[in-house]
Motif scaffolding. Structure first.
Motif, short mmCIF file in Angstrom:
data_model
loop_
_atom_site.label_atom_id
_atom_site.label_comp_id
_atom_site.label_asym_id
_atom_site.label_seq_id
_atom_site.Cartn_x
_atom_site.Cartn_y
_atom_site.Cartn_z
N ASP A 104 3.46 -6.58 4.85
CA ASP A 104 2.87 -5.90 6.00
C ASP A 104 3.94 -5.68 7.06
O ASP A 104 5.04 -6.26 7.00
N LYS A 137 -3.35 -6.58 1.61
CA LYS A 137 -4.65 -7.12 1.99
C LYS A 137 -5.50 -6.09 2.76
O LYS A 137 -4.97 -5.21 3.44
N LYS A 138 -6.81 -6.29 2.65
CA LYS A 138 -7.76 -5.38 3.29
C LYS A 138 -7.57 -5.30 4.80
O LYS A 138 -7.78 -4.24 5.41
N ASP A 139 -7.18 -6.43 5.42
CA ASP A 139 -7.04 -6.45 6.88
C ASP A 139 -5.59 -6.26 7.33
O ASP A 139 -5.27 -6.53 8.49
N ASN A 141 -2.14 -4.70 8.68
CA ASN A 141 -1.86 -3.70 9.72
C ASN A 141 -1.53 -2.34 9.12
O ASN A 141 -1.94 -1.31 9.65
N LYS A 144 -4.25 0.22 8.44
CA LYS A 144 -4.90 0.87 9.58
C LYS A 144 -4.26 2.22 9.90
O LYS A 144 -4.83 3.01 10.65
N LYS A 323 -11.38 -11.02 -2.16
CA LYS A 323 -11.15 -9.94 -1.20
C LYS A 323 -10.37 -8.81 -1.88
O LYS A 323 -9.55 -9.06 -2.77
#
Length: 351
Positions: A104, A137-139, A141, A144, A323
């Protein structure tokens, strides 16, 4: 708000940020091992090639590092010059892949808007033909700001929180399997143990032998067939400043029948690789039992199986939480990309 962006094109310059980078990763990314300088700089040392170029950016506010965008690009000169953008830690040949997951961009969330804008402009820059990332991962940064049509769920993260886990949470069939194999292991006087740090090198070689025998029997090369893969993990294990690997094992009469190799950070124990004696001990289900024992004895760590298939993964049999993990495949120059695919197909058909 004045933010100073600095472009980093030299590994020494990037290495000089280790202390600030570590702090940024610890405060704002849960101290994730795979986004740490410890992991990324080691990856660079082992896998870097002459046609790869750093394209990393650091952001400062009042001389404090507030963001790090750890990218690089591969310049390919085949039928047509191509620039492919990746996260540092991914993009090596598949046969040598160390499977860096959960990568990320890093930043202080106080500066989300300007960092996201800068990063979005960077990955869609016309200088790059593609941007590719895997096991995100889904969350994260980066998700987005990546276009939705560039995302594909290509796996799932499976994990167990030991403080919330007990054997009786397993399915009826799984509990029966566990009970039978435990009884057999008890009859064989099996011993479960965490491997002492000084013994890890010996157990690594034993695990590699067990792993390779199994995969060669299946007609595959196996993860340990490339020296770069082994060299990468040797450097991790031999580091004197970090304790970011662990191993568990099952022994019968002094002989090793199963070994698991883990990576770890402040909060997570990542199951990375394993080997077991399939020929002599398959009826004992040693790999399965070693997972259960390790989950029950890994203290407060989250037991992370890392990426598995979306459905029908053995990792779900441990009553794991699940997840989504995504791959990103952005094509900035679709016509050029299509043209090169056609040329490649024609070329290969004539070989």
């Amino acid at each position: 708000m004045t933010i100073l962006w600095k472009k980093i094109e030299d590994i020494k310059q990037l290495s000089s940020l280790t202390e600030q980078w570590t702090r940024l990763n610890g405060e704002f990314n849960d101290d994730c091992l795979f986004t740490s300088p410890y992991w990324v700089l080691n990856w660079h040392e082992i896998f870097w090639q002459d046609n790869w170029h750093l394209y990393t950016f650091a952001a400062y506010k009042d001389n404090e590092l507030i963001a790090l965008l750890p990218f690089y690009y591969q310049k390919l000169n085949t039928y047509w010059s191509q620039n492919q953008l990746f996260f540092l830690g991914q993009g090596e040949e598949e046969c040598t892949e160390v499977a860096s997951e959960y990568l990320d961009i890093l930043f202080n969330p106080k500066y989300t808007a300007p960092v996201n804008k800068f990063c979005a402009d960077l990955i869609t820059d016309s200088n790059f033909d593609t941007f590719n990332a895997r096991a995100i991962k889904k969350d994260a940064n980066i998700l987005k700001i990546a276009p939705q049509n560039a995302l594909v769920q290509n796996g799932s993260q499976y994990y167990v929180k030991p403080n919330n886990w007990q054997e009786n949470c397993l399915s009826k069939n799984t509990k029966s399997k566990l009970r039978r194999s435990k009884n057999r292991l008890t009859s064989s006087k099996a011993e479960f143990t965490w491997v002492a740090a000084r013994e890890q090198e010996k157990y690594w070689n034993l695990m590699a032998d067990l792993h390779q025998k199994r995969w060669i029997k299946l007609g595959q090369k196996g993860a340990f067939s490339d020296h770069r893969f082994n060299k990468f993990h040797t450097r991790l294990r031999q580091s004197q400043q970090h304790e970011q690997s662990a191993m568990s094992a099952i022994l019968i009469e002094g002989g090793v029948i199963a070994i698991h190799y883990y990576l770890k950070d402040q909060n997570n124990l990542y199951y990375y690789q394993g080997g077991w004696d399939e020929e002599e001990c398959k009826h004992l289900s040693p790999g399965f039992n070693l997972h259960v024992w390790s989950i029950e004895n890994c203290s407060t760590y989250v037991y992370d199986f890392m990426m598995g298939s979306v459905n029908n993964s053995y990792k779900s049999s441990f009553n794991s939480e699940k997840k989504e993990l995504y791959d990103i495949s952005m094509i900035n120059k679709p016509f050029k990309h299509l043209f090169l695919k056609v040329i490649q197909k024609v070329f290969l058909s004539n070989v």
